[in-house]
Design a protein around this motif. Structure first.
Motif, short mmCIF file in Angstrom:
data_model
loop_
_atom_site.label_atom_id
_atom_site.label_comp_id
_atom_site.label_asym_id
_atom_site.label_seq_id
_atom_site.Cartn_x
_atom_site.Cartn_y
_atom_site.Cartn_z
N MET A 1 8.14 -17.75 48.84
CA MET A 1 8.71 -17.95 47.51
C MET A 1 8.94 -19.44 47.26
O MET A 1 9.56 -20.13 48.09
CB MET A 1 10.05 -17.21 47.38
CG MET A 1 9.93 -15.69 47.47
SD MET A 1 11.56 -14.87 47.45
CE MET A 1 12.04 -15.12 45.74
N GLN A 5 10.11 -19.47 41.69
CA GLN A 5 10.25 -18.02 41.91
C GLN A 5 11.67 -17.66 42.32
O GLN A 5 12.22 -16.64 41.88
CB GLN A 5 9.25 -17.57 42.99
CG GLN A 5 7.80 -17.60 42.54
CD GLN A 5 6.83 -17.35 43.67
OE1 GLN A 5 7.10 -17.70 44.83
NE2 GLN A 5 5.69 -16.75 43.36
N HIS A 38 4.90 -10.32 41.19
CA HIS A 38 4.11 -11.16 42.09
C HIS A 38 4.87 -11.44 43.39
O HIS A 38 4.28 -11.39 44.49
CB HIS A 38 3.74 -12.46 41.39
CG HIS A 38 2.90 -13.37 42.22
ND1 HIS A 38 1.60 -13.06 42.59
CD2 HIS A 38 3.15 -14.60 42.79
CE1 HIS A 38 1.10 -14.03 43.33
NE2 HIS A 38 2.02 -14.98 43.46
N VAL A 39 6.16 -11.73 43.27
CA VAL A 39 6.98 -11.99 44.45
C VAL A 39 7.06 -10.75 45.33
O VAL A 39 6.94 -10.81 46.57
CB VAL A 39 8.39 -12.46 44.04
CG1 VAL A 39 9.32 -12.47 45.26
CG2 VAL A 39 8.33 -13.84 43.42
N GLU A 40 7.28 -9.59 44.71
CA GLU A 40 7.35 -8.34 45.48
C GLU A 40 6.04 -8.09 46.20
O GLU A 40 6.03 -7.62 47.35
CB GLU A 40 7.69 -7.18 44.54
CG GLU A 40 9.14 -7.21 44.04
CD GLU A 40 9.45 -6.06 43.09
OE1 GLU A 40 10.62 -5.61 43.08
OE2 GLU A 40 8.53 -5.63 42.35
N SER A 41 4.92 -8.41 45.55
CA SER A 41 3.62 -8.23 46.18
C SER A 41 3.45 -9.18 47.37
O SER A 41 2.95 -8.79 48.43
CB SER A 41 2.52 -8.48 45.14
OG SER A 41 1.24 -8.41 45.75
N GLN A 42 3.95 -10.41 47.20
CA GLN A 42 3.87 -11.39 48.30
C GLN A 42 4.72 -10.96 49.48
O GLN A 42 4.32 -11.08 50.64
CB GLN A 42 4.33 -12.76 47.80
CG GLN A 42 3.33 -13.53 46.97
CD GLN A 42 3.87 -14.91 46.60
OE1 GLN A 42 5.01 -15.04 46.16
NE2 GLN A 42 3.04 -15.93 46.80
N LEU A 43 5.93 -10.47 49.19
CA LEU A 43 6.87 -10.13 50.25
C LEU A 43 6.52 -8.82 50.94
O LEU A 43 6.84 -8.61 52.11
CB LEU A 43 8.29 -10.04 49.68
CG LEU A 43 8.88 -11.35 49.13
CD1 LEU A 43 10.24 -11.10 48.49
CD2 LEU A 43 9.01 -12.38 50.25
#
Length: 308
Positions: A1, A5, A38-43
């Motif tokens: 992040m 973000q 997008h953050v949830e997908s990254q995490l």
């Protein structure tokens, strides 16, 4: 992040809807929603549960926010500093000093400095000498002031003035009739003195030893302004530095020079690895000028008093 973000994530945590978060961040609602997805997908895990048009943070989101909080506080500090610069509130000086100086000379120096630099933030932290040294060395203070400061690898000592000791007693004391006081003159008097852990206490004890006079304090104190207050309460007599007696709080006492003279060094302390700011240098110069003025006035006062 990344920081942006994190900022969006924090806003959603605070407002619980992407609409409110978008308004707070001056973004579109869709941009906020897409950023969270997008953050949830990254995490690889969900940050919010969608419940009745509100976003309820998961336990993972709460843990992340707790970890990110120091970053937000630092960001706020940077923003505040930028606002201060924009408003002309430029600069700060964090001062650490011993109690004697905090009571005697520093209030006048700070008042004079603030009159000339009204937009500078000043703070004064009163500590024992070793703690003053620690504060400056660790960066908690920009400049420190104290007497008989000892050298440290991380500090630079800047001499301010050489002081001498004086004896204070009740005006009705037989000592008040003497032009000066020697260690042997104090035989039979209850002596209030600084603790031996204080460098000034060591200097006084050594002077008594050289004069072959017994050194047996009836009361030992950490700060010399406390010793002066005890003399006012008629507990005994005390040997003080010139700065302490210059505060004006002890004008009801008789003040006499000590012979032989006991020299004390008054210094400013600065971090060795950091160049002092122009404001800090200006404050030190003002402190030094005020010190010399006060000492000159005190010499006149003691001279008149001794001759009366």
């Amino acid at each position: 992040m990344n920081l942006r973000q994190l900022e969006i994530f924090s806003a959603v945590m605070r407002y619980h809807t992407t609409i409110a978060a978008a308004e707070a961040l001056s973004m579109s609602q869709s941009a906020v929603s897409n950023a969270i997805k997008h953050v949830e997908s990254q995490l690889g895990f969900q940050l919010f549960e969608r419940v009745s048009n509100r976003l309820v943070p998961t336990e993972e989101a709460k843990i992340l926010l707790e970890e990110a909080e120091p970053l937000f506080l630092h960001q706020q500090a940077v923003n505040q500093r930028a606002a201060d610069l924009r408003a002309g509130r430029i600069g700060r000086i964090r001062i650490a000093a011993t109690a004697e100086l905090s009571e005697s000379i520093l209030p006048a120096v700070m008042a004079q400095f603030m009159n000339q630099h009204p937009n500078v933030y000043l703070s004064l932290d009163t500590r024992p000498l070793n703690s003053v040294l620690d504060a400056v060395e660790s960066g908690l203070a920009d400049v420190g002031f104290g007497m008989e400061a000892h050298e440290r690898h991380g500090l630079t000592l800047r001499p301010i003035a050489d002081l001498t000791t004086v004896c204070v007693c009740q005006r009705t004391s037989d000592l008040a009739s003497l032009p000066f006081i020697t260690p042997n003159d104090l035989r039979g008097h209850k002596l209030i003195a600084p603790q031996m852990s204080n460098g000034i206490g060591v200097i006084i004890a050594e002077a008594f030893s050289k004069a072959a006079a017994p050194y047996m304090p009836a009361v030992e104190v950490r700060f010399l302004n406390v010793a002066a207050r005890l003399v006012q309460e008629n507990w005994g007599v005390a040997i003080l530095d010139e700065m302490t007696v210059s505060s004006g709080r002890y004008d009801d006492l008789a003040i006499r020079h000590m012979q032989p003279k006991m020299r004390l060094s008054l210094s400013a302390m600065l971090p060795r690895q950091r160049i002092p700011s122009r404001l800090s240098s200006a404050f030190i110069a003002m402190f030094q000028n005020q010190t010399h003025r006060v000492l000159s006035e005190l010499q006149t006062r003691i001279g008149v008093s001794s001759g009366s």
